[in-house]
Design a protein around this motif. Sequence first.
Motif, PDB file in Angstrom:
ATOM      1  N   PRO A   1       0.795  -1.166  -0.074  1.00 35.37           N
ATOM      2  CA  PRO A   1      -0.036  -0.007   0.108  1.00 35.37           C
ATOM      3  C   PRO A   1       0.930   1.186   0.022  1.00 35.37           C
ATOM      4  O   PRO A   1       2.056   1.429   0.488  1.00 35.37           O
ATOM      5  CB  PRO A   1      -0.672  -0.074   1.302  1.00 35.37           C
ATOM      6  N   THR A   2       0.444   2.317  -0.767  1.00 31.08           N
ATOM      7  CA  THR A   2       1.048   3.574  -0.649  1.00 31.08           C
ATOM      8  C   THR A   2      -0.017   4.556   0.077  1.00 31.08           C
ATOM      9  O   THR A   2      -1.054   4.565  -0.089  1.00 31.08           O
ATOM     10  CB  THR A   2       1.397   4.087  -2.161  1.00 31.08           C
ATOM     11  N   GLU A   3       0.682   5.420   0.938  1.00 30.05           N
ATOM     12  CA  GLU A   3       0.076   6.390   1.520  1.00 30.05           C
ATOM     13  C   GLU A   3       0.373   7.828   1.187  1.00 30.05           C
ATOM     14  O   GLU A   3       1.653   8.192   1.324  1.00 30.05           O
ATOM     15  CB  GLU A   3      -0.162   6.057   2.939  1.00 30.05           C
ATOM     16  N   ALA A   4      -0.782   8.652   0.711  1.00 28.75           N
ATOM     17  CA  ALA A   4      -0.485  10.191   0.730  1.00 28.75           C
ATOM     18  C   ALA A   4      -1.593  10.900   1.139  1.00 28.75           C
ATOM     19  O   ALA A   4      -2.662  10.729   0.642  1.00 28.75           O
ATOM     20  CB  ALA A   4      -0.130  10.257  -0.791  1.00 28.75           C
ATOM     21  N   ALA A   5      -1.349  11.939   1.913  1.00 30.32           N
ATOM     22  CA  ALA A   5      -2.342  12.870   2.580  1.00 30.32           C
ATOM     23  C   ALA A   5      -3.627  12.138   2.983  1.00 30.32           C
ATOM     24  O   ALA A   5      -4.745  12.611   2.627  1.00 30.32           O
ATOM     25  CB  ALA A   5      -2.954  13.785   1.093  1.00 30.32           C
ATOM     26  N   GLY A   6      -3.450  11.133   3.718  1.00 33.79           N
ATOM     27  CA  GLY A   6      -4.617  10.565   4.315  1.00 33.79           C
ATOM     28  C   GLY A   6      -5.190   9.479   3.614  1.00 33.79           C
ATOM     29  O   GLY A   6      -6.483   8.953   3.817  1.00 33.79           O
ATOM     30  N   VAL A   7      -4.898   9.060   2.160  1.00 29.52           N
ATOM     31  CA  VAL A   7      -5.248   8.437   1.497  1.00 29.52           C
ATOM     32  C   VAL A   7      -4.590   7.157   1.094  1.00 29.52           C
ATOM     33  O   VAL A   7      -3.391   7.209   0.948  1.00 29.52           O
ATOM     34  CB  VAL A   7      -5.963   8.954  -0.211  1.00 29.52           C
ATOM     35  N   VAL A   8      -4.954   5.756   1.406  1.00 27.25           N
ATOM     36  CA  VAL A   8      -4.256   4.570   1.012  1.00 27.25           C
ATOM     37  C   VAL A   8      -4.488   3.927  -0.171  1.00 27.25           C
ATOM     38  O   VAL A   8      -5.769   3.711  -0.325  1.00 27.25           O
ATOM     39  CB  VAL A   8      -4.430   3.715   2.238  1.00 27.25           C
ATOM     40  N   SER A   9      -3.419   3.762  -1.209  1.00 29.43           N
ATOM     41  CA  SER A   9      -3.956   3.022  -2.271  1.00 29.43           C
ATOM     42  C   SER A   9      -3.295   1.777  -2.398  1.00 29.43           C
ATOM     43  O   SER A   9      -2.167   1.569  -2.125  1.00 29.43           O
ATOM     44  CB  SER A   9      -3.404   3.834  -3.436  1.00 29.43           C
ATOM     45  N   PHE A  10      -3.867   0.845  -2.967  1.00 30.91           N
ATOM     46  CA  PHE A  10      -3.578  -0.547  -2.853  1.00 30.91           C
ATOM     47  C   PHE A  10      -4.483  -1.350  -4.014  1.00 30.91           C
ATOM     48  O   PHE A  10      -5.461  -0.671  -4.435  1.00 30.91           O
ATOM     49  CB  PHE A  10      -3.687  -1.165  -1.643  1.00 30.91           C
ATOM     50  N   ALA A  11      -4.229  -2.549  -4.247  1.00 28.38           N
ATOM     51  CA  ALA A  11      -5.100  -3.614  -4.879  1.00 28.38           C
ATOM     52  C   ALA A  11      -5.535  -4.746  -4.152  1.00 28.38           C
ATOM     53  O   ALA A  11      -4.642  -5.064  -3.247  1.00 28.38           O
ATOM     54  CB  ALA A  11      -4.312  -3.966  -6.266  1.00 28.38           C
TER      55      ALA A  11
END
Length: 179
Positions: free
Chosen positions: A92-102
């Motif tokens: 997962p990558t996290e930026a500005a309180g948003v976590v992106s993953f699959a």
Amino acid sequence: MELTPRTFDDAGSGGEGGAVATRTRAGGRRPRRRRWVPLAVLGVVLVALGILVFKGLSDATLYFRNADEAVAQRDSLGTKRFRLQGTVTDDPTEAAGVVSFAVAFNGASVDVRHVGSPPELFRPGIPVVLEGHWDRSDDVFDSDRIMIKHDATYESEDDYQRRMREAEQGGGAGEADTP
């Protein structure tokens, strides 16, 4: 039954001619003018309970979809809220309180954008259930709740690393020594 107000003549009013007197019940109690107040309060309470029950039941009926089913039903689901199940496949990558993953299930992969911080047990290789909806413009699942799926067995970090190596190599190598 006559419902007109009572008026008394000179003889019955105690000296003031033509005065209108209000009748009271026996014992000096008030007339039943405020009978609607308890009924209105009861009505408000029943409406509030009805709303709570409806909200509770509608939250409990979020439909559960595996990642492959959600991808296949993307158009029919639209932006309706549902639960998505899959296994976290990448870091997962996290930026500005948003976590992106699959997440993936049965060969179908779904990109996820989660608002908030993930639970402590969240990491690649872990099955999760996400609550949210498809984004209107992207093929991304917008999530606001992550639930970790796990059983009652706990393993050490070494066991986890061994399992991950086996999974990367195609799995099945260490099945004989699992309890």
